[in-house]
Design an enzyme around this catalytic site. Structure first.
Site, PDB file in Angstrom:
ATOM      1  N   ARG A 147      35.083 -30.194   6.223  1.00 26.73           N
ATOM      2  CA  ARG A 147      34.806 -30.949   5.008  1.00 26.73           C
ATOM      3  C   ARG A 147      33.489 -31.690   5.234  1.00 26.73           C
ATOM      4  NH1 ARG A 147      40.303 -31.918   6.276  1.00 26.73           N
ATOM      5  NH2 ARG A 147      41.769 -31.141   4.686  1.00 26.73           N
ATOM      6  N   LYS A 193      42.024 -35.463   7.111  1.00 23.54           N
ATOM      7  CA  LYS A 193      42.755 -36.306   6.164  1.00 23.54           C
ATOM      8  C   LYS A 193      44.010 -36.878   6.812  1.00 23.54           C
ATOM      9  CE  LYS A 193      41.297 -34.229   1.779  1.00 23.54           C
ATOM     10  NZ  LYS A 193      41.764 -33.585   0.530  1.00 23.54           N
ATOM     11  N   HIS A 221      44.986 -28.037   7.036  1.00 22.39           N
ATOM     12  CA  HIS A 221      45.850 -28.162   5.866  1.00 22.39           C
ATOM     13  C   HIS A 221      47.286 -28.433   6.301  1.00 22.39           C
ATOM     14  CE1 HIS A 221      43.031 -25.624   3.114  1.00 22.39           C
ATOM     15  NE2 HIS A 221      42.711 -26.900   3.130  1.00 22.39           N
ATOM     16  N   ARG A 230      33.170 -24.294   2.787  1.00 18.61           N
ATOM     17  CA  ARG A 230      34.478 -24.374   3.469  1.00 18.61           C
ATOM     18  C   ARG A 230      35.416 -23.316   2.914  1.00 18.61           C
ATOM     19  NH1 ARG A 230      38.378 -27.829   6.003  1.00 18.61           N
ATOM     20  NH2 ARG A 230      40.175 -28.325   4.686  1.00 18.61           N
ATOM     21  N   HIS A 266      31.224 -27.876  -0.558  1.00 20.34           N
ATOM     22  CA  HIS A 266      32.642 -27.602  -0.324  1.00 20.34           C
ATOM     23  C   HIS A 266      32.948 -26.114  -0.456  1.00 20.34           C
ATOM     24  CE1 HIS A 266      36.521 -29.276   0.532  1.00 20.34           C
ATOM     25  NE2 HIS A 266      37.086 -28.661  -0.491  1.00 20.34           N
ATOM     26  N   TYR A 320      42.666 -21.555  -1.046  1.00 23.66           N
ATOM     27  CA  TYR A 320      41.274 -21.544  -0.597  1.00 23.66           C
ATOM     28  C   TYR A 320      40.764 -20.142  -0.330  1.00 23.66           C
ATOM     29  CZ  TYR A 320      40.355 -26.518   0.204  1.00 23.66           C
ATOM     30  OH  TYR A 320      40.090 -27.849   0.049  1.00 23.66           O
TER      31      TYR A 320
END
Length: 309
Positions: free
Chosen positions: A164, A187, A281, A258, A255, A290
């Site tokens: 990211r 995250k 993830h 990615r 993005h 994705y």
């Protein structure tokens, strides 16, 4: 704060404990917690007005499916998109489910509510040739060699490691000299290891050699012209100029690199769960979204892997 005043103190305390549970146990990020709090508070505020009484746990347990439909109709009427409403309903269900498990709360009506249907926007990865062209062209967007090298290094990390933008710009000079892998904090504070391709290491080394700013341990690796941490908007602008030069669509964003990392790995035969780990993830479904793989590719994998007689 006004929404919290409308509900019982017990329910307000339950909401606070739920958010703390998400933070401590599930590792939810601050932005996620803020969104959840806003969504659930909005729901509780509406139900207080709708029921015409101070909303406590007992009143919440008496809600019917028609009450849930009234809330969703109200949200749609004030312009909330189907996607945002589905997200809010998910937060409300999560909160109600937590209360049900903890306090024996009857959350049947809330959990039975059906989210509005919406068409999920699929990410648009670049083709392999386009991704390579971006890496080779982004350096042309600046006349200052060290800034050109910096932008190239960042873009190469996004595509080469699937980072990211926040993760790439969150790197510190402690990663130098860059080795074969990076420990990335993603995250929710979750850590993962990602391999670093030789091309990415070389791009970072070229930037470090040219950077006129001292890159002390603990300080940001990527710097702005005045020496501070690099603003992600500058990378977005460099990417915008690059895509215009190459004639790429507006979906070619940092993005998107990615997305491209994941899609190209899967197309080359990479394992979906391994790619999930590389991307950081929590859910395999997120990784699947994705990856732009058509039915023919999925059938090809099926036919080559299925242990048929």
């Amino acid at each position: 704060m006004a929404e919290l005043i409308r509900i019982s103190q017990g329910l307000a305390d339950a909401l606070a404990r739920w958010l703390e549970h998400l933070r401590a146990i599930d590792g939810a990020a601050g932005a996620t917690l803020t969104a959840y709090q806003r969504d659930v508070q909005g729901f509780l505020a509406f139900m207080t007005e709708h029921q015409g009484e101070s909303l406590g746990e007992a009143a919440l347990a008496r809600l019917r499916v028609t009450d849930m439909r009234a809330w969703m109709a109200h949200e749609r009427a004030r312009g909330v998109s189907a996607r945002s409403l589905a997200r809010a309903l998910s937060a409300v269900k999560n909160f109600a489910g937590w209360m049900a498990e903890r306090d024996g709360f009857d959350a049947t009506a809330i959990l039975a509510a059906r989210a509005p249907k919406y068409r999920r926007r699929l990410p648009r990865p670049l083709s392999e040739d386009a991704a390579k062209a971006v890496i080779g062209t982004v350096e042309l967007q600046s006349d200052e060699p060290w800034i050109a090298a910096r932008d190239t290094a960042v873009i190469t990390l996004l595509y080469g490691c699937g980072l990211r933008i926040s993760e790439a710009l969150g790197l510190t000079a402690d990663v130098l000299p860059m080795g074969d892998s990076l420990r990335i904090r993603g995250k929710g504070g979750k850590e993962r290891m990602v391999p670093v391709l030789p091309a990415a290491r070389e791009a970072v080394r070229a930037y470090v050699d040219l950077c006129p700013i001292q890159l002390a341990p603990g300080a940001p690796l990527f710097r702005g012209k005045r020496g501070g941490a690099l603003n992600p908007r500058l990378i977005a602008k460099a990417m915008e100029r690059t895509r215009m030069q190459l004639g790429l669509p507006a979906s070619a964003t940092p993005h998107a690199l990615r997305h491209s990392f994941a899609t190209h790995l899967l197309s080359a035969g990479g394992d979906l769960r391994a790619i999930q780990e590389l991307l950081g993830h929590a859910s395999l479904a997120t990784t699947q979204a994705y990856t732009a793989v058509d039915t023919a590719r999925l059938m090809e994998v099926y036919q080559s892997a299925h242990p048929r007689a």
